[in-house]
Write an enzyme that holds these catalytic residues in place. Structure first.
Site: not given
Ligand code: IMP
Length: 210
Positions: A13, A16, A74, A160, A162-163, A183
């Site tokens: 990933t 961060p 993901d 971070f 949408y938390d 969390k």
């Molecule tokens: P990925 O990097 O393509 O998996 O993007 C996932 C996106 O979903 C992140 O950038 C966040 O916007 C959202 N997301 C995933 N997990 C969380 C979480 O635990 N809290 C808040 N937003 C999340």
């Protein structure tokens, strides 16, 4: 046969927030976690149509490039009244500047347009798909979710993405108002609440040994 993770593991990933969560989850297992960023690995295009497919693309690309087992997640937010949107596009809804206030505002506008003002109409869940891939293309994969409702305005500045808008079922504080241990920490220190924590527990059962 499930395969165990031992020694070094690449965490595929470049986010961060997720890297920090995964490092904390892996720490008790004595895994030497290095990030894709540290190894300068290229980020593959996420062309899958499901969370699981995208996790697999990222894990396989990192395992092949680093010649080490690699772990990818993901994840995203699926809003019931919006037919699961933003879903796999959760990061993209925040745009190149990663403006999650704008993304949360967009969701709120769509909910308002649909008259979704009561908590029962504002259900949503976070999903986490995890995949570990080895350089010989062996994979192990799991998925988990956490159900909740969306609040407006967003509350709290922890976490971070949408938390701040996500209130997990059975709780009175949003993920944005919880400490990272609350969390996603695992018992006995945390409640193992988050989608990633739950998926991690499933993965640990099949791939990790203390
Ligand atoms: P990925 O990097 O393509 O998996 O993007 C996932 C996106 O979903 C992140 O950038 C966040 O916007 C959202 N997301 C995933 N997990 C969380 C979480 O635990 N809290 C808040 N937003 C999340």
């Amino acid at each position: 046969m499930h395969r165990k993770i031992t020694g070094r593991l690449v965490i595929a990933t470049h986010n961060p927030g997720k890297l920090a969560e995964m490092r904390e989850l892996l720490a008790p297992y004595g895994i030497d976690a290095v990030s894709a960023g540290d190894l300068d690995l290229p980020e593959p295009e996420e062309t899958g149509t499901t969370f699981a497919a995208n996790a697999r693309i990222k894990a396989l690309a990192a395992a092949r490039a680093a010649k080490l087992p690699a772990f990818a997640d993901d994840s995203g937010l699926a809003v019931d009244a919006l037919a699961g949107q933003p879903g796999i596009l959760s990061a993209r809804w925040a745009g190149p500047s990663k403006d999650f206030n704008a993304a949360m505002t967009r969701i709120e506008r769509l909910l308002q347009e649909r008259g979704a003002t009561e908590p029962a109409q504002r259900g949503a869940h976070f999903v986490s798909a995890l995949c570990v891939a080895w350089p010989d293309d062996h994979i192990e994969e799991v998925e988990a979710k956490v159900d909740g409702t969306l609040v407006w305005p967003p509350r709290g500045s922890a976490g971070f993405g949408y938390d701040p808008a996500f209130l997990p079922n059975g709780h009175e504080r949003t993920f944005g108002e919880m400490t990272s241990i609350e969390k996603h920490g695992l018992p006995p220190h945390g409640l193992g609440l988050s989608h990633r924590a739950k998926a991690f527990v499933k993965l640990a059962e099949i791939c990790l040994e203390r």
